[in-house]
Design a protein around this motif. Sequence first.
Motif, PDB file in Angstrom:
ATOM      1  N   TYR B  84       1.688  -1.703 -13.845  1.00 11.00           N
ATOM      2  CA  TYR B  84       2.132  -2.667 -14.502  1.00 11.00           C
ATOM      3  C   TYR B  84       2.574  -2.171 -16.198  1.00 11.00           C
ATOM      4  N   ALA B  85       1.421  -1.735 -16.716  1.00  9.86           N
ATOM      5  CA  ALA B  85       1.627  -1.405 -18.056  1.00  9.86           C
ATOM      6  C   ALA B  85       2.022   0.009 -18.039  1.00  9.86           C
ATOM      7  N   GLY B  86       2.083   1.052 -16.893  1.00 12.14           N
ATOM      8  CA  GLY B  86       2.552   2.284 -17.104  1.00 12.14           C
ATOM      9  C   GLY B  86       1.775   3.194 -17.888  1.00 12.14           C
ATOM     10  N   LEU B  87       0.528   3.158 -18.020  1.00  7.66           N
ATOM     11  CA  LEU B  87      -0.292   4.136 -18.935  1.00  7.66           C
ATOM     12  C   LEU B  87      -0.999   4.962 -17.675  1.00  7.66           C
ATOM     13  N   LEU B  88      -1.039   6.302 -18.026  1.00  7.55           N
ATOM     14  CA  LEU B  88      -1.707   7.279 -17.199  1.00  7.55           C
ATOM     15  C   LEU B  88      -3.233   7.303 -17.567  1.00  7.55           C
ATOM     16  N   ASP B  89      -4.186   6.314 -16.908  1.00  3.09           N
ATOM     17  CA  ASP B  89      -5.342   6.677 -17.371  1.00  3.09           C
ATOM     18  C   ASP B  89      -6.092   7.468 -16.136  1.00  3.09           C
ATOM     19  N   LEU B  90      -6.540   8.654 -16.640  1.00  3.95           N
ATOM     20  CA  LEU B  90      -7.159   9.534 -15.698  1.00  3.95           C
ATOM     21  C   LEU B  90      -8.625   9.635 -15.819  1.00  3.95           C
ATOM     22  N   GLY B  91      -9.176   8.819 -16.693  1.00  7.19           N
ATOM     23  CA  GLY B  91     -10.582   8.502 -16.626  1.00  7.19           C
ATOM     24  C   GLY B  91     -10.972   7.173 -16.185  1.00  7.19           C
ATOM     25  N   PHE B  92     -10.252   6.565 -15.277  1.00  9.29           N
ATOM     26  CA  PHE B  92     -10.343   5.223 -14.708  1.00  9.29           C
ATOM     27  C   PHE B  92     -11.933   5.388 -13.994  1.00  9.29           C
ATOM     28  N   VAL B  93     -12.168   6.378 -13.170  1.00 14.42           N
ATOM     29  CA  VAL B  93     -13.300   6.373 -12.483  1.00 14.42           C
ATOM     30  C   VAL B  93     -14.579   6.371 -13.352  1.00 14.42           C
ATOM     31  N   ALA B  94     -14.425   6.540 -14.443  1.00  9.88           N
ATOM     32  CA  ALA B  94     -15.516   6.548 -15.241  1.00  9.88           C
ATOM     33  C   ALA B  94     -15.941   5.000 -15.610  1.00  9.88           C
ATOM     34  N   PHE B  95     -14.778   4.102 -15.634  1.00  8.95           N
ATOM     35  CA  PHE B  95     -15.256   2.582 -15.732  1.00  8.95           C
ATOM     36  C   PHE B  95     -16.105   1.965 -14.427  1.00  8.95           C
ATOM     37  N   TYR B  96     -15.580   2.774 -13.240  1.00  6.03           N
ATOM     38  CA  TYR B  96     -16.378   2.325 -12.017  1.00  6.03           C
ATOM     39  C   TYR B  96     -17.677   2.782 -12.217  1.00  6.03           C
ATOM     40  N   TRP B 232       4.490  -7.290 -19.015  1.00  3.95           N
ATOM     41  CA  TRP B 232       4.019  -6.106 -18.469  1.00  3.95           C
ATOM     42  C   TRP B 232       5.186  -5.213 -18.073  1.00  3.95           C
ATOM     43  N   ARG B 233       5.872  -6.052 -16.793  1.00  2.00           N
ATOM     44  CA  ARG B 233       6.901  -5.186 -16.522  1.00  2.00           C
ATOM     45  C   ARG B 233       8.163  -5.027 -17.248  1.00  2.00           C
ATOM     46  N   ALA B 234       8.241  -5.903 -18.231  1.00  5.58           N
ATOM     47  CA  ALA B 234       9.236  -5.438 -19.224  1.00  5.58           C
ATOM     48  C   ALA B 234       8.956  -4.205 -20.235  1.00  5.58           C
ATOM     49  N   LEU B 235       7.336  -4.121 -20.360  1.00 11.11           N
ATOM     50  CA  LEU B 235       6.897  -2.966 -20.988  1.00 11.11           C
ATOM     51  C   LEU B 235       7.069  -1.595 -20.217  1.00 11.11           C
ATOM     52  N   ARG B 236       6.917  -1.908 -18.691  1.00  8.84           N
ATOM     53  CA  ARG B 236       7.398  -0.770 -17.946  1.00  8.84           C
ATOM     54  C   ARG B 236       8.618  -0.282 -17.927  1.00  8.84           C
ATOM     55  N   GLU B 237       9.527  -1.352 -18.013  1.00  8.11           N
ATOM     56  CA  GLU B 237      10.860  -0.960 -17.909  1.00  8.11           C
ATOM     57  C   GLU B 237      11.450  -0.125 -19.256  1.00  8.11           C
ATOM     58  N   ASP B 238      11.177  -0.874 -20.299  1.00 11.33           N
ATOM     59  CA  ASP B 238      11.852  -0.443 -21.554  1.00 11.33           C
ATOM     60  C   ASP B 238      10.879  -0.731 -22.710  1.00 11.33           C
ATOM     61  N   GLU B 239       9.729  -0.067 -23.051  1.00 10.77           N
ATOM     62  CA  GLU B 239       8.928  -0.416 -24.056  1.00 10.77           C
ATOM     63  C   GLU B 239       9.665  -0.844 -25.389  1.00 10.77           C
ATOM     64  N   LEU B 240      10.662  -0.176 -25.835  1.00 11.21           N
ATOM     65  CA  LEU B 240      11.481  -0.527 -27.175  1.00 11.21           C
ATOM     66  C   LEU B 240      11.918  -1.754 -26.837  1.00 11.21           C
ATOM     67  N   ALA B 241      12.796  -1.974 -25.951  1.00 10.14           N
ATOM     68  CA  ALA B 241      13.332  -3.282 -25.829  1.00 10.14           C
ATOM     69  C   ALA B 241      12.396  -4.465 -25.713  1.00 10.14           C
ATOM     70  N   ALA B 242      11.428  -4.161 -25.057  1.00 12.07           N
ATOM     71  CA  ALA B 242      10.433  -5.148 -25.062  1.00 12.07           C
ATOM     72  C   ALA B 242       9.723  -5.637 -26.181  1.00 12.07           C
TER      73      ALA B 242
END
Lengths: 262, 480, 318
Positions: B84-96, B232-242
């Motif tokens: 949704y937000a288009g963020l590449l979180d590579l530490g996600f498992v740490a929250f788990y 969120w979807r707008a953010l993913r499509e085009d952050e600037l326009a959003a």
Amino acid sequence: MALFELQNVSKHFGGLQVVSNLSLAVEQGEIVSLIGPNGAGKTTVLNLITGLYAPDAGKIVFDGRSIAGKDVHQITRLGIARTFQNLRLFLNMSIIENVMSAAYARTSANWFQIILRTPGFWKEEQHIRAVAEQKLAFFGERLVGYRFEQPAYSLSYANRRRLEIARALMTEPKLLLLDEPAAGMNPKETQEVTELIGKLRDELGLTIILIEHDMGVVGGISDRVIALDHGEKIAEGSFEAVATDPLVIEAYLGRNENMVRK
Amino acid sequence: MSQNKIGVDQWVEQYDQRVNKAKGLQGFIARTSQRLPPWGWLIVLVAVGALLPVITQNNFAIRIAGNIALMGTLALGLNVVVGYAGLLDLGFVAFYGIGAYTYAYLSSDFSGVHLPTWVSLPIIIVISALFGLVLGSPSLRLLGDYLAIVTLGFGQIFVQLMTSLTRVSLPGHERPVDLTGGPNGIINLDKLSLFGFTARTVTDHYLILLVVLAVALLVIYHLNRSRIGRAWRALREDELAAEAMGMPTRRLKLQAFAIGAAVAGFSGALFAGWQGSVFPANFDTTLLISVYAIIVLGGLGSLPGVVVGSIVMVAAPDILRDVTLAGTLFYVGVLVTLIGAIRPRWQTALLIGLVVVFGVIVRLIVGALDAQALAEPQLSNSLITNTVRSWLIIPVNATIIGNYAFGLLILMVLGVSRIKHSVWRLAALVPTLYVLIFVWETRLSQEPSVTRLLFVGVLLIVLMIYRPNGLLGQKRVEIV
Amino acid sequence: MHTQEVGKPMDIFIATLPQQIINGLTLGAVYALIALGYSMVYGVLQLLNFAHGDVYMVGAFIGYGVMMAFIPESGPLFAPVIIIILMLLVAMLGCGVLGIVIEQFAYRPLRNSPRIAPLISALGVSFFIQNAIQLTLTAQFRNYETEKLIAPAAGIDLGFARLSATRALVIVTAIVLMIVLQYLIKRTRLGKAMRAVAIDREAAAMMGVNVDRVIIFTFFIGSALAGAAGVLTGIVFTRVWHFMGFAAGLKGFTAAVLGGIGNIPGAMLGGFILGLAETFAVGFISATYKDVVAFVVLIIVLLLRPRGLLGARIPQKV
């Protein structure tokens, strides 16, 4: 008091001065056109107004408050909306969603209401939908009905431009900035755009600043024209006055060294 | 055929008719998904899921199903952040891991605190969300790719800390305190207890996880169909326009990040309660890649995709542990892929026939040259495997030759992918398939854990190239 | 909060400082070489090449293979210098080719895809390489038999510190490679083309630069450097195994970001700084948190200078 003012605004990128000591004012209900050759700084001015860039010097005043340096979305909330020169639609979202998404700033359903789908949430959603449909209806039959659910990438070029304007309208702006709304359009569509801009002012009470290269549009609808070149204002006034201004002609067409100067 | 109305796009208008006529499985899914409201799908999911313990007493199967539900919930959280937000979180498992360890601190002999789960869960959610905010706030300000590496670092730091904080001098304690149990983790955690009900059996846990998954799906679905989801979807499509349309992008990203963290932490707590223990090794990079594979396979941003992806990614390797099944699954998989990828169908049959002939020829040649080099095929429980093994040549020193064959296989596959669709490609596929089967029997089937990871790696690459939207994702148009 | 191993007192700090600096520079040299590959690829493609660390690992294995081939039981077949040069050249060549293969098959098809696609593909490649090596060469540690090539006692005794021959070799080799790289980038047409592609790919193409070729070269050079780093690591630290690329890759990555991603001198600087920081932390605080140091340093630097120390060089697209 003017609705909107730029006072001695300057902006440079590295060594290049893109906007230089620019001042202009726009009254409520005016349609002002910004013209000038490519590279004159017109889109930069738009970007400065909407907060994409912060000015290096000068003041930007809207509705009595200074907006220079504010975040982009804050400025939109204050009542300034824009369209983009190269179209920036949310292509993979449906047409109605493109418009509805812009209602974010004017709505307030919170997480609790959204997750639990309270009556308050439903009411607001229906309201958003109704207003979005209304904004799209502004453009006649083209963007309504079954079209609502179609993805935005299925639209023709002219319809995409219309959608962008509808989306901008959804933010309930007082000042609307249009960046080359007639770019790439045939004569019939250009005429429609000109009338549309007039309608936007007459029926919706908007103040409009538009960047345009098509002098038919500029002459057809502007109350006032401001000409820029190399980031500076070189002429201001009615369309006839600016169009015949020698500095403006020189900026667009260059100077004929051999021409006898009167 | 309707009259040509001015301004009406016929192709678009006939979209619905086309969906109704679409053939095959995709058409069926498209039609059903249009008719069934989302609530309906959830009910189907829960009903079918709840039937499982009724049908079978096999704990192995129920455990797999429980894992599917757990991984599905975890992947759902990641889907919000990445899809949704288009963020590449590579530490996600740490929250788990944070959720799991917090559960251990709140409900175990290790800490002496024994809160009932229905009390500790909200605390865990809040703590996880807080960590998400703390990590997200500075990171989101950085250039997009820097977020990836900072979160990756955070994930590594977490595992490192949990492994190492075993001798910490704290004021007020004479001897150094073991904060985390080190590599051996914390064991003997309390069972999950919700309002008096304590989960004991595998089925108990499975049902809890199933319900949690369903609720999570519903919540995310609700969020998705709201102003936040659109933003969120707008953010993913085009952050600037959003941002230009009034959406506070930075705040939205942070919210997505925090939700992802909260869902992960919540899942972690459930995991800890089920496993009864937590170890730092539970939260390594392999898990991270697996969760990413789930959302990529299912389609970024797709909710049913998460369920499907989770089923594939969890069930397959668990099934692969059973060697007999693994072999059958492999050959069935190869057959299905060939049938699906090569048309017309007679070419597929021809290909298989040619491979068989090729194998026979190879066998005859090798037998003529040096009959001693071949070993007797080991019998397994699978008919297919036995048939293949008697046909295939299996050298005495299978491992070494298998390794070389593996290298050869990679080269052949890369080479074939470069050949245009034609007779030559088909011809090149014959020896390639043979070598593939050879490598499977000599090496891959002997090392299931490594093979599984190899498979995941290849899957990610192939998916991105040929089907970036995953199995169930929407076809997207991208502005480059 | 103190760990069990209490930090050493100040005078020991001063006394061992020169030695720590040498050790730090050695480690930093390796990190710098890895970081260069990351930075170069990011500069031209805006791609974080997660598989880069695994290319480094393959380089270490190739070097091992060459070493073992030329050192039977009886001893080295040629002069040690020749063997070492051979190891480096073969590893660099092999890794360069590997880099090109990865680029052609896993990244090139995704050139016009959204940014997340090549990143995920890179994760897949990384995974694949690690496990392919584990499958074929097992998870067993291998150890470079450096003592057969360079006597452990060889080196210079500087009085306040000791510069062993292996460490000197690493530092010198790395510096030589970096000088060659700088020359390549600043003085050759290829280097200019690389810089052009990094700034604006389309404009470069319109100016007649063969962008695909430039990208291939970039991958070749970056991967070759990683391969060299792998061999050097083997020589100094001796242990190679299939998972070594992961931590080293992350740190090389961190070093590149530290210096400013896309910035070549920045990668070198970042590498050395990171090597020093890590060595100091191990020497003066504790060895347990060795891997964490990298990220702590990174986070601190990024908070203070979000573009890295020397500034990132990436195209701005507004």
